[in-house]
Write a protein that holds these residues in place. Structure first.
Motif, mmCIF file in Angstrom:
data_model
loop_
_atom_site.group_PDB
_atom_site.id
_atom_site.type_symbol
_atom_site.label_atom_id
_atom_site.label_comp_id
_atom_site.label_asym_id
_atom_site.label_seq_id
_atom_site.Cartn_x
_atom_site.Cartn_y
_atom_site.Cartn_z
ATOM 1 N N ARG A 485 0.755 -1.554 0.300
ATOM 2 C CA ARG A 485 -0.082 0.138 0.058
ATOM 3 C C ARG A 485 0.587 1.257 -0.353
ATOM 4 O O ARG A 485 0.693 2.342 -0.458
ATOM 5 C CB ARG A 485 -0.639 0.326 0.846
ATOM 6 C CG ARG A 485 -1.767 -1.090 1.295
ATOM 7 C CD ARG A 485 -2.455 -1.374 2.401
ATOM 8 N NE ARG A 485 -3.667 -0.234 3.039
ATOM 9 C CZ ARG A 485 -4.240 -0.065 3.073
ATOM 10 N NH1 ARG A 485 -4.232 -0.647 4.325
ATOM 11 N NH2 ARG A 485 -5.043 0.856 3.874
ATOM 12 N N ALA A 486 2.309 1.079 0.504
ATOM 13 C CA ALA A 486 2.892 2.438 1.002
ATOM 14 C C ALA A 486 3.336 2.639 -0.308
ATOM 15 O O ALA A 486 3.659 2.477 -1.441
ATOM 16 C CB ALA A 486 4.015 1.971 1.459
ATOM 17 N N ARG A 487 3.449 4.494 -0.660
ATOM 18 C CA ARG A 487 3.526 5.243 -1.902
ATOM 19 C C ARG A 487 5.080 5.915 -1.655
ATOM 20 O O ARG A 487 5.483 5.983 -0.063
ATOM 21 C CB ARG A 487 2.588 6.172 -2.540
ATOM 22 C CG ARG A 487 1.667 5.563 -3.357
ATOM 23 C CD ARG A 487 0.879 6.467 -3.642
ATOM 24 N NE ARG A 487 0.213 7.490 -2.704
ATOM 25 C CZ ARG A 487 -1.662 7.236 -1.455
ATOM 26 N NH1 ARG A 487 -1.562 5.848 -2.871
ATOM 27 N NH2 ARG A 487 -1.398 7.645 -1.580
ATOM 28 N N PRO A 488 6.154 5.689 -2.477
ATOM 29 C CA PRO A 488 7.415 6.704 -1.951
ATOM 30 C C PRO A 488 6.922 8.281 -1.005
ATOM 31 O O PRO A 488 6.221 9.119 -1.372
ATOM 32 C CB PRO A 488 8.391 6.970 -3.003
ATOM 33 C CG PRO A 488 7.351 5.986 -4.433
ATOM 34 C CD PRO A 488 6.040 5.582 -3.075
ATOM 35 N N GLY A 489 7.934 8.344 -0.126
ATOM 36 C CA GLY A 489 7.379 9.279 0.738
ATOM 37 C C GLY A 489 6.384 9.297 1.536
ATOM 38 O O GLY A 489 6.943 9.896 2.370
ATOM 39 N N ASP A 490 5.329 8.188 1.864
ATOM 40 C CA ASP A 490 4.805 7.834 3.080
ATOM 41 C C ASP A 490 5.886 7.338 4.007
ATOM 42 O O ASP A 490 7.137 6.993 4.234
ATOM 43 C CB ASP A 490 3.649 6.862 2.803
ATOM 44 C CG ASP A 490 2.515 7.188 1.391
ATOM 45 O OD1 ASP A 490 2.860 8.274 1.362
ATOM 46 O OD2 ASP A 490 2.409 6.468 0.939
#
Length: 665
Positions: A485-490
């Motif tokens: 689920r994570a996106r870069p910068g989360d």
């Protein structure tokens, strides 16, 4: 079956009295005189197996349906009236005197399951054992043994009826119960070390104890009361008493039930045989003692004594405490009075003079089901509106509880394109759950999504030890979900308990001695804590996310939620107070801060948010806000709702900094 075989046996009530007294003395811990007194429950299992067999034998001429119908009618009349009364009273007292805290849902589930004989199943699914410190605060804990017996009643009557009907013609009817008992004993032996909660609470590991009493009945047949020589029964009584005394003094919680329950079961069987076999005129001093009026009366009260002794103990522990002399004197008197009232005003009237509705199986079962359903609905209503009943300050849930409250105060919204579609993942133990108020506030202020992964006792990157092995499967599942689920910068936020708990320690030894001991324990675990932390950080940074670690918060020696009301402030657990010197806590968290520095040397992007200066701005750290007197903490280490709101601006600033925003923009 001869009528005298089913007659009343006074000595069995005497044995019941010994069992219940052992359990009560153990639970109170009087001078630790019976450290193994919990085996009194195992005595009850054996006695129940014998007595239930005796009861079923009275209907040996009936068909299976009639036999079962009458048996369950009598069980409903015997068990339910007093049990329903105790459960309802316990739910009301829980709402009155117990603060709602992170174990409350578990306690409520245990109590609700007890209405249908499944509390042992709920307890077996929890992480704490019967002997864990938190378990002794559950007013419904003792109902686990009733659950085991009630589940046994679903299986055993049919087996016993087969034995009654076919034992002389079919060898399988004779072998069935011994084979099942042997399988149960094997399960018990395996689970006692491999799955201790299942071994202790569930029927498969306990069936053999109840079956042992039934097999004694089967083995003795109609030979009861025919032994004219008192030598053998007296030897059995003495040998059984020695085994029971040994188990009372020597049995220990782990592993249990196997092997110590073997000693208790053997001792109980020997004493039962010594009580039952001799003819009435061949009594021994020990048998006369077991048949004494005082002991047999306590035996008749044993069910009510067992039902009442535990919730009374728990509510004393929640309020005044059990250590005070006047409480220790009042406790047995109160338990005895409640048990006597329950026996004479509830148990006996229902059993001795049942109404027309309780004289036929169909009506009895229907009325029992209706009573259970009504009482359970009342209990559910109580659990959903505890603040309506509560006498505690903690009924102000907005101030005390870290729920997902919608803020009453205005939330300054921050709109910035750098916050668009941002996610905050929260991974930790109960301290993650204790930030729920803060997370709600943050999601409203920043417009971000907060995704929480929390499990009590399953800290992540704790800094004081390696992450718990029993939580590895759950932790791995959480990592995989974050990866998906994570996106870069989360941001992944890791809150956990990062200092040794201070409540429940022996502070009478002096603060310096206790702190030095705690620091020594931290030092021993530092290498393992660092290795575990590096593994976790490597996993998370591989996902191209930012990691924010919470530095250790203040902890306290007592819980504000247990020490802030007129009915609990005198409790000895509150004696250490709700303040701690700042320098003491700084010493206790120094090794963890040093470890964070070493971790940052290997992972320079690692961010640390420190709530300590906000929660403890002076030389003395207090569990209460000095500005307005509101609690910062709910218990000795979990934040209150007010504490969340105090920390919200600081935490918001930490998140904004990681996303390249300053409060002045």
């Amino acid at each position: 079956m001869p009528r005298h075989f089913c007659a009343y046996i006074a000595g069995i009530d005497g044995l019941r009295a010994i069992a219940v007294l052992a359990v009560i003395v153990f639970h109170l811990g009087y001078l630790n005189v019976l450290p193994g007194g919990f085996v009194g429950v195992d005595m009850f299992f054996v006695i129940s197996g014998y007595v239930i067999s005796q009861s079923l034998s009275e209907r040996s001429s009936d068909g299976l349906g009639a036999c079962l119908a009458d048996f369950y009618r009598r069980r409903c009349v015997r068990i339910l009236p007093a049990l329903l009364c105790v459960l309802l009273v316990s739910f009301v007292l829980s709402a009155l005197f117990m603060p709602q805290f992170w174990l409350s849902n578990h306690f409520n589930r245990t109590g609700l399951a007890a209405f249908v004989g499944l509390s042992n199943v709920v307890l077996a699914q929890h992480t704490q054992t019967y002997f864990s410190p938190g378990s002794d605060l559950n007013p419904f804990l003792h109902t686990w043994s009733l659950g085991v017996e009630e589940q046994f009643y679903l299986v055993f009557p049919g087996l016993f009826w087969l034995w009654l009907r076919y034992r002389s013609r079919v060898w399988l009817a004779r072998a069935l119960l011994p084979v099942l008992a042997s399988a149960s004993l094997l399960i018990c032996a395996i689970q006692s070390t491999g799955a201790p909660l299942s071994a202790f609470y569930l029927l498969p590991g306990r069936f053999w104890e109840l079956a042992a009493g039934a097999m004694l009945f089967q083995a003795m047949g109609t030979r009861r009361g025919v032994m004219t020589s008192g030598a053998l029964p007296q030897a059995a009584l003495i040998a059984g008493a020695v085994l029971l005394l040994g188990s009372f003094w020597l049995a220990r919680p782990g592993p249990f039930p196997f092997p110590w329950a073997l000693v208790t079961v053997a001792g109980t069987l020997l004493m039962l045989a010594g009580i039952i076999l001799p003819a009435p005129e061949t009594t021994s001093p020990l048998q006369r003692a077991l048949c004494s009026p005082a002991l047999t009366y306590l035996g008749r009260l044993s069910y009510s004594l067992y039902l009442w002794h535990w919730p009374v103990r728990v509510f004393f522990q929640w309020t005044t405490g059990l250590q005070l002399l006047w409480v220790q004197c009042l406790y047995p008197l109160l338990v005895f009075a409640l048990a006597a009232a329950s026996y004479h005003w509830i148990e006996r009237p229902v059993r001795a003079n049942p109404s027309a509705w309780l004289r036929t199986p169909r009506r009895t079962v229907a009325l029992s089901g209706a009573a259970v359903g009504l009482c359970a609905l009342m209990a559910v209503a109580i659990t959903r509106t505890p603040e309506f009943f509560s006498l505690s300050q903690t009924r102000d849930s907005y101030t005390w509880h870290a729920y997902r409250h919608w803020p009453r105060e205005p939330v300054p919204k921050i709109e910035d394109p750098r916050l668009e579609n941002r996610q905050l993942f929260v991974l930790g133990d109960s301290h993650a759950a204790a930030y729920r108020t803060l997370f709600k506030w943050i999601s409203l202020q920043l417009g971000i999504e907060v995704i929480e992964y929390e499990r009590g006792g399953c800290g992540v990157l704790t800094l004081i030890a390696s992450d718990t092995a029993r939580c590895a499967e759950r932790r791995e599942a959480d990592f995989k979900d974050i990866a998906a689920r994570a996106r870069p910068g989360d941001i992944v936020f890791l809150p956990s308990l990062r200092m040794p708990e201070l409540d429940g320690l022996d502070w009478a030894r002096g603060e310096e001695a206790v702190v030095n001991e705690l620091l020594a324990g931290i030092e021993r675990e530092q290498q393992a804590a660092q290795a575990s932390a590096l593994v976790t950080l490597s996993r998370l940074y591989a996902l191209d996310v930012q990691v924010l670690v919470e530095a250790p918060k203040p902890l306290f020696k007592a819980a504000p939620s247990r020490c802030s009301d007129w009915f609990n402030q005198m409790n000895p657990v509150c004696a250490p107070g709700l303040t701690v010197f700042r320098h003491t806590l700084q010493r206790l968290r120094a090794p963890q801060l040093a470890l964070l520095t070493r971790l940052q040397q290997q992972h320079p992007a690692l961010a640390v948010w420190d709530p300590f200066p906000v929660l403890c701005p002076t030389d003395v750290c207090s569990a209460y806000d000095r500005n307005n007197g509101k609690p910062l903490f709910f218990d000795s280490n979990h934040l209150s709702g007010h504490g969340n709101r105090v920390l919200a601006p600081s935490f918001s600033a930490a998140l904004q900094a990681l996303w390249g925003i300053t409060p002045l923009e």
